[in-house]
Design an enzyme around this catalytic site. Structure first.
Site, PDB file in Angstrom:
ATOM      1  N   ARG A 166       4.364 -11.967  -7.484  1.00 23.49           N
ATOM      2  CA  ARG A 166       4.581 -10.519  -7.540  1.00 23.49           C
ATOM      3  C   ARG A 166       5.142  -9.967  -6.252  1.00 23.49           C
ATOM      4  O   ARG A 166       5.623  -8.837  -6.217  1.00 23.49           O
ATOM      5  CB  ARG A 166       3.273  -9.804  -7.916  1.00 23.49           C
ATOM      6  CG  ARG A 166       2.141 -10.045  -6.952  1.00 23.49           C
ATOM      7  CD  ARG A 166       0.818  -9.528  -7.481  1.00 23.49           C
ATOM      8  NE  ARG A 166       0.605  -8.120  -7.190  1.00 23.49           N
ATOM      9  CZ  ARG A 166      -0.511  -7.453  -7.490  1.00 23.49           C
ATOM     10  NH1 ARG A 166      -1.487  -8.071  -8.136  1.00 23.49           N
ATOM     11  NH2 ARG A 166      -0.659  -6.203  -7.191  1.00 23.49           N
TER      12      ARG A 166
ATOM     13  N   HIS B 122       0.845  -1.202   0.000  1.00 21.20           N
ATOM     14  CA  HIS B 122       0.000   0.000   0.000  1.00 21.20           C
ATOM     15  C   HIS B 122       0.872   1.239   0.000  1.00 21.20           C
ATOM     16  O   HIS B 122       0.593   2.211  -0.692  1.00 21.20           O
ATOM     17  CB  HIS B 122      -0.877   0.038   1.250  1.00 21.20           C
ATOM     18  CG  HIS B 122      -1.783  -1.134   1.384  1.00 21.20           C
ATOM     19  ND1 HIS B 122      -2.535  -1.378   2.495  1.00 21.20           N
ATOM     20  CD2 HIS B 122      -2.054  -2.130   0.522  1.00 21.20           C
ATOM     21  CE1 HIS B 122      -3.230  -2.471   2.327  1.00 21.20           C
ATOM     22  NE2 HIS B 122      -2.945  -2.956   1.145  1.00 21.20           N
TER      23      HIS B 122
ATOM     24  N   ARG C 282     -13.682  -0.897  -9.612  1.00 23.46           N
ATOM     25  CA  ARG C 282     -13.478  -2.346  -9.542  1.00 23.46           C
ATOM     26  C   ARG C 282     -14.125  -2.865  -8.264  1.00 23.46           C
ATOM     27  O   ARG C 282     -13.906  -2.312  -7.187  1.00 23.46           O
ATOM     28  CB  ARG C 282     -11.985  -2.664  -9.534  1.00 23.46           C
ATOM     29  CG  ARG C 282     -11.729  -4.158  -9.496  1.00 23.46           C
ATOM     30  CD  ARG C 282     -10.274  -4.478  -9.661  1.00 23.46           C
ATOM     31  NE  ARG C 282      -9.508  -4.165  -8.471  1.00 23.46           N
ATOM     32  CZ  ARG C 282      -8.194  -4.344  -8.383  1.00 23.46           C
ATOM     33  NH1 ARG C 282      -7.508  -4.798  -9.418  1.00 23.46           N
ATOM     34  NH2 ARG C 282      -7.543  -4.040  -7.278  1.00 23.46           N
TER      35      ARG C 282
ATOM     36  N   CYS D 299      -4.408  -1.689 -16.764  1.00 28.46           N
ATOM     37  CA  CYS D 299      -4.335  -0.910 -15.525  1.00 28.46           C
ATOM     38  C   CYS D 299      -3.306  -1.465 -14.543  1.00 28.46           C
ATOM     39  O   CYS D 299      -3.260  -1.027 -13.396  1.00 28.46           O
ATOM     40  CB  CYS D 299      -5.701  -0.821 -14.866  1.00 28.46           C
ATOM     41  SG  CYS D 299      -6.399  -2.414 -14.419  1.00 28.46           S
TER      42      CYS D 299
ATOM     43  N   ARG E  82      -9.390   1.068  -7.005  1.00 31.27           N
ATOM     44  CA  ARG E  82      -9.205  -0.155  -6.202  1.00 31.27           C
ATOM     45  C   ARG E  82     -10.011  -0.006  -4.912  1.00 31.27           C
ATOM     46  O   ARG E  82      -9.555   0.661  -3.976  1.00 31.27           O
ATOM     47  CB  ARG E  82      -7.726  -0.339  -5.846  1.00 31.27           C
ATOM     48  CG  ARG E  82      -6.837  -0.796  -6.988  1.00 31.27           C
ATOM     49  CD  ARG E  82      -5.420  -1.036  -6.455  1.00 31.27           C
ATOM     50  NE  ARG E  82      -4.608  -1.802  -7.362  1.00 31.27           N
ATOM     51  CZ  ARG E  82      -3.726  -1.260  -8.207  1.00 31.27           C
ATOM     52  NH1 ARG E  82      -3.563   0.030  -8.255  1.00 31.27           N
ATOM     53  NH2 ARG E  82      -2.998  -2.042  -8.987  1.00 31.27           N
TER      54      ARG E  82
ATOM     55  N   ASN F  95      -0.196  -6.865 -13.480  1.00 31.03           N
ATOM     56  CA  ASN F  95       0.524  -7.344 -12.287  1.00 31.03           C
ATOM     57  C   ASN F  95       0.226  -8.822 -12.066  1.00 31.03           C
ATOM     58  O   ASN F  95       1.130  -9.651 -11.909  1.00 31.03           O
ATOM     59  CB  ASN F  95       0.094  -6.566 -11.043  1.00 31.03           C
ATOM     60  CG  ASN F  95       0.344  -5.081 -11.166  1.00 31.03           C
ATOM     61  OD1 ASN F  95       1.172  -4.653 -11.958  1.00 31.03           O
ATOM     62  ND2 ASN F  95      -0.384  -4.289 -10.410  1.00 31.03           N
ATOM     63  N   ASP F  96      -1.070  -9.144 -12.056  1.00 34.41           N
ATOM     64  CA  ASP F  96      -1.420 -10.539 -11.820  1.00 34.41           C
ATOM     65  C   ASP F  96      -1.206 -11.393 -13.063  1.00 34.41           C
ATOM     66  O   ASP F  96      -0.721 -12.521 -12.968  1.00 34.41           O
ATOM     67  CB  ASP F  96      -2.865 -10.649 -11.328  1.00 34.41           C
ATOM     68  CG  ASP F  96      -2.962 -10.353  -9.848  1.00 34.41           C
ATOM     69  OD1 ASP F  96      -2.156 -10.941  -9.099  1.00 34.41           O
ATOM     70  OD2 ASP F  96      -3.788  -9.538  -9.448  1.00 34.41           O
TER      71      ASP F  96
ATOM     72  N   GLU G  72      -6.667 -10.805 -16.072  1.00 34.77           N
ATOM     73  CA  GLU G  72      -5.472 -11.017 -15.256  1.00 34.77           C
ATOM     74  C   GLU G  72      -5.248 -12.492 -14.959  1.00 34.77           C
ATOM     75  O   GLU G  72      -4.253 -12.862 -14.351  1.00 34.77           O
ATOM     76  CB  GLU G  72      -5.526 -10.182 -13.975  1.00 34.77           C
ATOM     77  CG  GLU G  72      -6.787 -10.317 -13.168  1.00 34.77           C
ATOM     78  CD  GLU G  72      -6.844  -9.337 -11.995  1.00 34.77           C
ATOM     79  OE1 GLU G  72      -5.840  -8.706 -11.658  1.00 34.77           O
ATOM     80  OE2 GLU G  72      -7.935  -9.231 -11.397  1.00 34.77           O
TER      81      GLU G  72
HETATM   82  C1  PEP Z   1      -3.218  -6.079 -11.697  1.00 35.36           C
HETATM   83  O1  PEP Z   1      -3.241  -7.228 -11.267  1.00 35.36           O
HETATM   84  O2  PEP Z   1      -2.490  -5.697 -12.641  1.00 35.36           O
HETATM   85  C2  PEP Z   1      -4.079  -5.042 -11.098  1.00 35.36           C
HETATM   86  C3  PEP Z   1      -4.225  -3.864 -11.663  1.00 35.36           C
HETATM   87  O3  PEP Z   1      -4.703  -5.341  -9.939  1.00 35.36           O
HETATM   88  P1  PEP Z   1      -3.992  -5.400  -8.494  1.00 35.36           P
HETATM   89  O4  PEP Z   1      -2.584  -4.888  -8.662  1.00 35.36           O
HETATM   90  O5  PEP Z   1      -4.821  -4.554  -7.609  1.00 35.36           O
HETATM   91  O6  PEP Z   1      -4.062  -6.848  -8.192  1.00 35.36           O
HETATM   92 MG    MG Z   2      -4.824  -7.880  -9.954  1.00 39.59          MG
END
Ligand code: PEP
Ligand code: MG
Length: 536
Positions: free
Chosen positions: A454, A183, A324, A491, A289, A443-444, A422
């Site tokens: 990650r 965070h 989301r 995103c 988020r 990211n995921d 994702e």
């Molecule tokens: C992602 O997974 O790229 C994403 C935007 O969601 P988060 O980072 O909140 O899992």
């Molecule tokens: Mg994600």
């Protein structure tokens, strides 16, 4: 002093120069014990009271999800159970500070080793509470307040500590441990505070030293030689000049060398981040988020959520806002909602999977979102979708709540319902998903495609969003979007990374969503790409 060069992972870009303040009251010299248990107990009680007052004052200054997290700490400090073991140790003849440290270290070790991810996630809060009280008991050295502009070093930085520091005059964050997806890292990026994680060693060894922080490369030079300092200052001057240029970039649209307009949206966790920003700098909110709203001591009710969503929708002044739904689980456990003790939370009940298992909770969120839709252009986005049936189930719930609200006389447009891409199963067979829009969660998606967590520093090199396999999946989603007239965006953090942006545009993306602190650089990176040079 001999120059030392440390290497970590950049978590928020930027350069800084200054004196390091190591945050670890636990390392300060101990008080001399008075030998009188009653006097030592009184000293601890005073320190607890002062730490509670400080925490409550902080709670007044912050808003939204951050205030809820601070409220958790205030609640802990008010709970007599917390300090009971320390008072017991004092009764046996220990000094107040030593007793508090021993008792809290034991408590913290218990939390860190807990099976339950919620308790593990609270370890940083407990360290924060320990240090806040110790700062009162051992006032020697640095006071609890960090001077504005300081370079803060710590093993990890709890959110409350981050929020209690005045970052308006610069500064930087150096963590010997830490994670680039925490965070605090997200907020550091949003506010443009340079941050490096995973530096190793002990923060206290850096205390008082002068550091040159290069959070572009992840390098920290401590006690720099004059030549290193001169080189760094030249880089800093260049960066300042570039930053002035970036202000102009921020206001302008993102256009490639060949004249292709790229839509640029923002990733946020609430309206606070947006307060000082002009909505004209972006094309809307690409990712709100919402899980950060759920981190307080109690789950947010419909009114609380409605107010939070409405504030962002109103800020956007007619631009689309993509909210989301709750993406709890994985690295974001929420007590009472997420499942404890999963062997691999990233492969478990997270995101939409969890919302569908908790329909009452999900309905409250959907109602709040639907009500906020009256105030602007709002889209609903589902996280961690894996199969079309999940999308259908969520749509049924959304439509049923829409019908309830309509009957109750709430005039609101039905928002578009889209999904995050994702999970590889979605990216590979995207044609199965009848969503209004797609947003790639790089990211995921990257961690699942590369099988590299990650949050695991040791495999950070493998978790590369520019890996050809990831890019190929993104390109497939973009092609499907074009062919069927559906909007495709991205995103994940890759969208704000100038090193990856050319590859994302080459994969066909024409819409990105990035954190506010990354927007100007991302726009500039877009402006250097010539899509005519991309092989068709
Ligand atoms: C992602 O997974 O790229 C994403 C935007 O969601 P988060 O980072 O909140 O899992
Ligand atoms: Mg994600």
């Amino acid at each position: 002093m001999t120059e030392r060069v440390l290497h970590g992972r950049p978590a928020s870009p930027g350069l800084a120069i200054g004196q390091i303040v190591a945050l670890a009251a636990a390392d300060r010299p101990h008080r001399a014990a008075s030998g009188d248990p009653a006097a030592e107990a009184a000293v601890l009680r005073d320190a607890l009271g002062a730490a509670l007052a400080e925490t409550q004052a902080l709670q007044q200054r912050v808003e939204g999800e951050a205030a809820d997290m601070i409220a958790f700490q205030a609640g802990m400090l008010e709970d007599e159970e917390l300090a009971a073991p320390a008072f017991a140790i004092i009764a046996e003849g220990s000094a107040a500070d030593a007793a508090w440290q021993v008792a809290m270290d034991e408590e913290i070790a218990g939390y860190a080793a807990a099976e339950d991810a919620y308790f593990r996630a609270r370890t940083a809060d407990l360290q924060d509470i320990r240090d806040r009280v110790l700062a009162r008991l051992r006032p020697e050295g640095h006071t609890a307040a960090v001077a504005p502009g300081a370079i803060v070093a710590a093993a990890d930085l709890p959110l409350s500590r981050f929020l209690g520091i005045d970052w308006n005059r610069g500064g930087a964050i150096l963590l010997t441990e830490g994670s680039a997806t925490s965070h605090v890292a997200m907020l550091a990026r949003a506010r443009g505070i340079p941050m490096i994680v995973g530096l190793g060693g002990a923060a206290r060894d850096l205390d008082g030293r002068t550091a040159l922080v290069d959070a572009e490369t992840g390098e920290v030079i401590v006690d720099a030689r004059p030549a290193s300092r001169a080189r760094f200052e030249a880089k800093l001057d260049g960066a300042r000049e570039a930053a002035q240029g970036l202000q102009a970039t921020l206001a302008a649209s993102a256009v490639t060398v060949d004249g292709t307009r790229i839509a640029m949206h923002l990733n946020v966790v609430g309206a606070e981040e947006l307060r000082s920003l002009d909505p004209a700098i972006c094309d809307g909110i690409g990712l709100f988020r919402t899980e950060f709203l759920f981190h307080g001591p109690a789950l947010p009710d419909e009114e609380t959520q409605y107010a939070a969503y409405r504030a962002v929708v109103e800020w956007a002044a007619g631009r689309p806002v993509t909210i989301r739904t709750l993406d709890a689980g994985g690295d974001k456990p929420i007590p009472g909602v997420t499942v404890d003790g999963e062997s691999n939370p990233f492969l478990g009940l997270r995101g939409l999977r969890l919302s569908l298992r908790n329909p009452d909770l999900f309905r409250v969120q959907l109602r709040a979102i639907l009500r906020a839709a009256r105030h602007g252009r709002l889209r609903v986005m589902l996280p961690m979708v894996t199969v079309p049936q999940e999308l259908a189930a969520a749509r049924t719930l959304l439509e049923s709540e829409f019908a309830v609200l309509s009957r109750a006389g709430h005039p609101a447009p039905m928002p578009e319902l889209g999904i995050m891409v994702e999970v590889p199963a979605v990216a590979i067979a995207i044609e199965r998903f009848d969503a209004a829009f797609f947003s790639v969660g790089s990211n995921d998606l990257t961690q699942y495609v590369t099988a590299a967590g990650r949050d695991i520093a040791a495999v950070a090199d493998l978790a590369d969003p520019a890996d050809p396999a990831v890019l190929r999946l993104i390109a497939g989603v973009v092609r499907h979007g074009h062919a069927t007239g559906r909007d495709v965006s991205l995103c994940g953090d890759a969208g704000g990374d100038p090193a990856v942006i050319p590859a994302l545009l080459a994969a066909g993306l024409r819409s990105l969503s990035v954190s506010p602190g990354q927007l100007a650089r991302a726009k500039r990176a877009v402006s250097t790409v010539d899509l005519r040079a991309v092989p068709k």
